[in-house]
Design a protein around this motif. Structure first.
Motif, short mmCIF file in Angstrom:
data_model
loop_
_atom_site.label_atom_id
_atom_site.label_comp_id
_atom_site.label_asym_id
_atom_site.label_seq_id
_atom_site.Cartn_x
_atom_site.Cartn_y
_atom_site.Cartn_z
N GLU A 165 0.82 -1.21 0.00
CA GLU A 165 0.00 0.00 0.00
C GLU A 165 0.86 1.27 0.00
OE1 GLU A 165 -2.41 -0.55 3.43
OE2 GLU A 165 -3.83 -1.91 2.43
N LYS A 166 2.06 1.17 0.52
CA LYS A 166 2.95 2.32 0.57
C LYS A 166 3.40 2.74 -0.83
CE LYS A 166 7.41 3.79 2.46
NZ LYS A 166 8.59 3.38 3.28
N HIS A 167 3.57 1.77 -1.74
CA HIS A 167 4.11 2.08 -3.06
C HIS A 167 3.10 1.94 -4.20
CE1 HIS A 167 7.73 0.98 -0.67
NE2 HIS A 167 8.28 1.98 -1.35
N ALA A 168 1.99 1.26 -3.95
CA ALA A 168 1.04 0.99 -5.03
C ALA A 168 0.31 2.26 -5.46
CB ALA A 168 0.04 -0.07 -4.59
N VAL A 169 -0.18 2.24 -6.70
CA VAL A 169 -0.99 3.33 -7.23
C VAL A 169 -2.37 2.79 -7.57
CG1 VAL A 169 0.97 4.62 -8.14
CG2 VAL A 169 -0.12 2.89 -9.57
N LYS A 170 -3.33 3.68 -7.65
CA LYS A 170 -4.73 3.27 -7.86
C LYS A 170 -5.10 3.38 -9.34
CE LYS A 170 -9.41 4.20 -6.15
NZ LYS A 170 -10.23 5.07 -5.27
N ASP A 171 -5.75 2.32 -9.82
CA ASP A 171 -6.30 2.33 -11.17
C ASP A 171 -7.64 3.06 -11.10
OD1 ASP A 171 -7.61 1.75 -13.59
OD2 ASP A 171 -6.44 -0.08 -13.84
N GLU A 172 -7.73 4.20 -11.76
CA GLU A 172 -8.93 5.03 -11.67
C GLU A 172 -10.16 4.34 -12.25
OE1 GLU A 172 -9.11 7.62 -9.94
OE2 GLU A 172 -6.96 7.83 -9.55
N GLU A 173 -9.95 3.46 -13.25
CA GLU A 173 -11.10 2.80 -13.88
C GLU A 173 -11.66 1.68 -12.99
OE1 GLU A 173 -10.07 1.44 -17.73
OE2 GLU A 173 -9.57 3.44 -18.51
N SER A 174 -10.77 0.81 -12.52
CA SER A 174 -11.24 -0.34 -11.73
C SER A 174 -11.23 -0.07 -10.23
CB SER A 174 -10.36 -1.56 -12.02
OG SER A 174 -9.02 -1.32 -11.61
N GLY A 175 -10.48 0.95 -9.79
CA GLY A 175 -10.38 1.24 -8.36
C GLY A 175 -9.41 0.33 -7.63
N GLU A 176 -8.72 -0.56 -8.35
CA GLU A 176 -7.78 -1.48 -7.72
C GLU A 176 -6.39 -0.85 -7.64
OE1 GLU A 176 -7.82 -5.05 -9.96
OE2 GLU A 176 -9.85 -5.65 -9.33
N GLY A 189 3.42 -0.85 -10.93
CA GLY A 189 4.10 -0.99 -12.20
C GLY A 189 5.57 -1.21 -11.96
N GLN A 190 6.39 -1.15 -13.01
CA GLN A 190 7.82 -1.38 -12.85
C GLN A 190 8.45 -0.35 -11.90
OE1 GLN A 190 9.85 -1.57 -16.59
NE2 GLN A 190 9.15 -3.65 -17.05
N LYS A 191 8.07 0.93 -12.08
CA LYS A 191 8.66 1.97 -11.25
C LYS A 191 8.33 1.76 -9.78
CE LYS A 191 8.65 6.98 -10.47
NZ LYS A 191 8.36 6.80 -9.03
N ALA A 206 9.90 -0.25 -4.30
CA ALA A 206 9.60 -1.10 -3.14
C ALA A 206 10.77 -2.01 -2.77
CB ALA A 206 8.36 -1.95 -3.43
N ILE A 207 11.48 -2.55 -3.77
CA ILE A 207 12.54 -3.52 -3.46
C ILE A 207 13.93 -2.92 -3.48
CG2 ILE A 207 11.16 -5.42 -4.38
CD1 ILE A 207 13.11 -5.44 -6.78
N ALA A 208 14.08 -1.71 -4.04
CA ALA A 208 15.40 -1.09 -4.14
C ALA A 208 15.33 0.33 -3.58
CB ALA A 208 15.87 -1.07 -5.60
N PRO A 209 15.49 0.50 -2.28
CA PRO A 209 15.44 1.84 -1.67
C PRO A 209 16.43 2.80 -2.31
CG PRO A 209 15.49 0.11 0.01
CD PRO A 209 15.75 -0.56 -1.29
N GLU A 210 16.05 4.04 -2.45
CA GLU A 210 16.87 5.01 -3.15
C GLU A 210 18.18 5.31 -2.44
OE1 GLU A 210 14.59 8.50 -3.84
OE2 GLU A 210 13.35 7.60 -5.41
N ASP A 211 18.24 5.09 -1.12
CA ASP A 211 19.44 5.45 -0.37
C ASP A 211 20.50 4.36 -0.36
OD1 ASP A 211 17.89 3.75 1.10
OD2 ASP A 211 18.17 4.78 3.01
N ASN A 268 -0.51 -7.11 -8.50
CA ASN A 268 -1.44 -6.77 -7.43
C ASN A 268 -0.88 -7.25 -6.09
OD1 ASN A 268 -1.85 -9.54 -7.41
ND2 ASN A 268 -3.75 -9.41 -8.62
N LEU A 269 -1.69 -7.13 -5.04
CA LEU A 269 -1.24 -7.52 -3.70
C LEU A 269 -0.88 -8.99 -3.63
CD1 LEU A 269 -0.78 -6.96 -0.70
CD2 LEU A 269 -3.23 -7.26 -0.32
N GLN A 270 -1.65 -9.83 -4.32
CA GLN A 270 -1.37 -11.27 -4.30
C GLN A 270 -0.02 -11.56 -4.97
OE1 GLN A 270 -4.37 -13.67 -6.14
NE2 GLN A 270 -3.26 -15.59 -5.85
N ASP A 271 0.25 -10.91 -6.10
CA ASP A 271 1.54 -11.10 -6.77
C ASP A 271 2.69 -10.65 -5.86
OD1 ASP A 271 0.20 -11.95 -9.08
OD2 ASP A 271 0.02 -9.90 -9.82
N TRP A 272 2.49 -9.53 -5.19
CA TRP A 272 3.51 -9.00 -4.28
C TRP A 272 3.77 -9.95 -3.11
CZ3 TRP A 272 7.43 -5.91 -3.96
CH2 TRP A 272 7.85 -5.40 -2.74
N ALA A 273 2.70 -10.55 -2.60
CA ALA A 273 2.85 -11.51 -1.49
C ALA A 273 3.61 -12.74 -1.96
CB ALA A 273 1.48 -11.89 -0.95
#
Length: 714
Positions: free
Chosen positions: A36-47, A51-53, A58-63, A90-95
């Motif tokens: 939830e910290k990094h995900a973005v919302k799909d305006e059409e589906s609301g999910e 994406g790649q960015k 999420a997995i490669a902190p900038e610092d 989605n959340l399931q893929d991330w898990a």
């Protein structure tokens, strides 16, 4: 309601019998919060999706440090998380991806999934070769070599690879790439190549894992032997050192730790390697190569950790100037000082919180066993020189007569000084024991010699006498007042009951330390026996470890068992202390000192007198520790420190500059290591090539039409 009941039962069970701490994986709540910290919302589906960015964020902190493996190259791993080939997860893929990262062999399995067919779970050679060729940037690899045939078969008998086969192939692939490259540049077929060609080979095959210092000075390898070229033996020795970097660092650290000046020679390194390795023996050429690159700016031949860091640590930057390093060091020191000031204040508050809880718990434990302590004192003070002088037959008889003659309150005569003295006594005993143990504990192994354990315990017992002796003598004087009152009434005398304050004033400062020598003689061996026994029972019998927390029942048992020999074996010293601190009544033997008391007890009452109250001491010491511990655990739950941590902080790792334990999140470290394995194939992975639409392949560089179109639009 049922679930709540089960949770309570499980919590009680863990508190009583202990539990194992989880070592791997992430709780679902943490996975969800990271998504939830990094995900973005799909305006059409609301999910919500990544994406790649967002995935890379999420997995490669900038610092983190990306001067070796570029941050954008982490998009390679997105192909693995994107199981449905939709260019989003989605959340399931991330898990699922996080679960993969939690596996002990995650690095190799990630590389395997990059090429494996998701249906068959195998790596098809032709598909693998196609993806590899598409991402290749360096010299071509001969897949028809004898080495490759051993893994994938000859041209007429190619076969797919399972996960174990593929992982083992990757393990040796870099070495084969170097061998083939050497043959390519060895135009004369004499087993020698030019230094520049050697540098080119290593930069194309291993630059993502080597320090800038090492890469820039590769051509100097020819200087370790006569001639101006580099032999294949030199190259293989260099490769072997790369493969054993972790072992090399371990040997270097051990050898430097034993050196008085923190520096070692080549001989020191080889001697230490012979001590700690069984099968990994370094050849003279391999040792020469290590010391050659580490000593380029240190011609004395004696090297420290900083010198080796330039070779062993890939994150070592050659671009950082001395001024930048100095400024960074100053900034780090300022930040460290600020953190230490906050940490100091927090430590003070934590110590005060623990001291308060320990005082309450100690008072609770002392109060619960106080009647046993009173019986013990009465039994030890009982003289046996004259007929009819024995008031009590045994401890049980003493207990019954106290209740009958003095009432239930008589069992708690003198309890107030005991409760007052518990806090400083427990505090100084535990503090000194921990302090001395810390001085003798090996920082690396966490082990402490048994003699040092006894010294720590004995030191704690000696220091506590400063507080306990005055309180003990006041307590004992108050405990025997009931007995003295009965004796006075029997003889027709008037007995005046005294208060604790009157006893203190009457004794004076010098009198409060009467019997201190006997108190030392009792408390020093008691603590010297108790603390080591308790520590070894927890670790060796009940299996306490960083991942196993003991329950209250196990701690109670360990404490009770440790208290038995400690209490009983020191009973003679306690008897002498009691006799010295009790005010002798009319007609009773008086004692002038430690030796006088011991000799008179021996002559008048015999050897058995030295163990009067011994069983009562055992019965008091064991449950007292149990009640104290149980009360402490209960108070910790009822009165937690505001803003306190739920777990103990990890001990700081002392490292030299450049050779530091990684502090980054484990998912990032696993992802980085997986990329290192993938880049062993070729440094071109992660640099996007022309997308190819090919369904069914679970590999990098093969994308769905949606992904290809999205990239073309960019």
């Amino acid at each position: 309601m049922a679930s709540v009941t089960e949770q309570v039962k499980e919590s009680v069970k863990e508190s009583l019998v202990g539990h194992e701490e989880p070592q791997h994986g992430h709780p679902p709540s943490q996975i969800r919060s990271e998504f939830e910290k990094h995900a973005v919302k799909d305006e059409e589906s609301g999910e919500y999706y990544m994406g790649q960015k967002e995935f890379v964020d999420a997995i490669a902190p900038e610092d983190e440090d990306y001067h070796k493996i570029k941050r954008e190259q982490y998009t390679v791993l997105f192909q693995i998380a994107d199981q449905r080939r939709e260019s989003r997860i989605n959340l399931q893929d991330w898990a699922v991806f996080n679960n993969l990262l939690a596996k002990p062999d995650a690095e190799y399995e990630i590389a395997f999934r990059l090429f494996a067919d998701p249906v068959t779970g195998l790596v098809d050679f032709n598909e693998f070769k196609e993806v590899y060729s598409r991402n290749r940037t360096g010299l071509a690899f001969d897949w028809d070599s004898d080495w490759a045939k051993l893994y994938v078969g000859g041209r007429k008998n190619r076969h797919s690879m399972t996960y174990p086969q593929f992982a083992q192939m990757l393990r040796g692939l870099q070495g084969e790439r170097v061998r083939q490259a050497f043959l390519y540049y060895d135009k004369n077929a004499d087993g020698y190549i030019d230094p520049d060609d050697f540098q080119r080979i290593i930069q194309e095959t291993a630059s993502h894992k080597l320090s800038d210092h090492l890469l820039q000075n590769l051509p100097t390898l020819c200087n370790i032997s006569s001639g101006s070229k580099i032999s294949y033996a030199n190259v293989r020795a260099f490769q072997n050192m790369l493969r054993e970097m972790d072992i090399v660092e371990l040997v270097v650290r051990n050898a430097i730790a034993k050196a008085e000046d923190g520096k070692i020679t080549r001989l020191d390194f080889l001697n230490e390697a012979a001590r700690i390795t069984r099968f990994t023996l370094f050849t003279p050429m391999e040792a020469d190569i290590l010391f050659h690159f580490a000593s380029l700016d240190q011609p004395t031949g004696r090297l420290g950790l900083t010198d080796f860091a330039r070779v062993l640590d890939a994150s070592w930057h050659s671009q950082i100037s001395i001024q930048d390093s100095t400024r960074q060091a100053i900034a780090n020191q300022a930040q460290k000082a600020h953190a230490e000031s906050e940490s100091f204040l927090h430590d003070v508050l934590v110590s005060a919180h623990h001291f308060g809880l320990g005082s309450l718990a100690g008072a609770f434990g002392a109060f619960m066993v106080y009647p046993i302590d009173l019986v013990k004192t009465r039994m030890q003070n009982q003289r046996g020189a004259r007929v009819g002088q024995l008031l009590y037959k045994n401890s049980i008889d003493c207990f019954q007569k106290v209740i009958r003659n003095e009432g239930f309150r008589g069992l708690y005569s003198g309890v107030l000084p005991q409760l007052v003295g518990v806090a400083p006594e427990k505090a100084i005993k535990l503090t000194v024991n921990d302090l001395v143990r810390g001085k003798f504990t090996d920082v690396k192994t966490g082990k402490i010699p048994f003699k040092a354990e006894m010294l720590a315990g004995g030191s704690a017992g000696a220091c506590q006498v400063i507080f306990t002796n005055p309180l003990e003598i006041v307590k004992i004087r108050l405990q025997i007042q009931g007995e003295a009152a009965k004796a006075a009434s029997r003889e027709g005398e008037v007995f005046t009951k005294r208060s604790a304050l009157w006893v203190v004033r009457n004794l004076g400062l010098k009198g409060l330390y009467k019997g201190a020598s006997a108190c030392l003689l009792r408390d020093v061996p008691f603590s010297a026996i108790y603390f080591p026994t308790y520590s070894h029972l927890k670790r060796d019998v009940f299996g306490e470890s960083p991942t196993k927390k003991l329950g209250i029942l196990q701690l109670l048992t360990a404490g009770a068992i440790a208290g038995m020999p400690s209490a009983y074996l020191t009973t003679p010293c306690d008897v002498i202390k009691t006799r010295l601190q009790v005010e002798a009544r009319k007609g009773e033997t008086a004692y002038t000192g430690l030796r006088d008391a011991a000799s008179k007890v021996w002559k008048e009452e015999g050897f058995k007198a030295f163990f009067k109250g011994g069983p009562a001491r055992v019965l008091r010491s064991s449950p007292q520790f149990g009640f104290t511990l149980a009360g402490y655990e209960l108070l910790q739950g009822l009165l937690p420190m505001s803003g306190g941590k739920t777990s103990d902080p990890e001990p700081p790792v002392q490292s030299a500059a450049g050779l530091q334990e990684a502090k980054s999140p484990l998912p990032y470290l696993r992802s980085r290591n997986a990329l290192k394995i993938i880049l062993d194939l070729d440094l071109g992975f992660g640099r996007f090539k022309k997308p190819v639409e090919k369904p069914g392949m679970f590999g990098f560089g093969i994308k769905s039409g949606t992904a290809a179109k999205a990239e073309e639009e960019k």
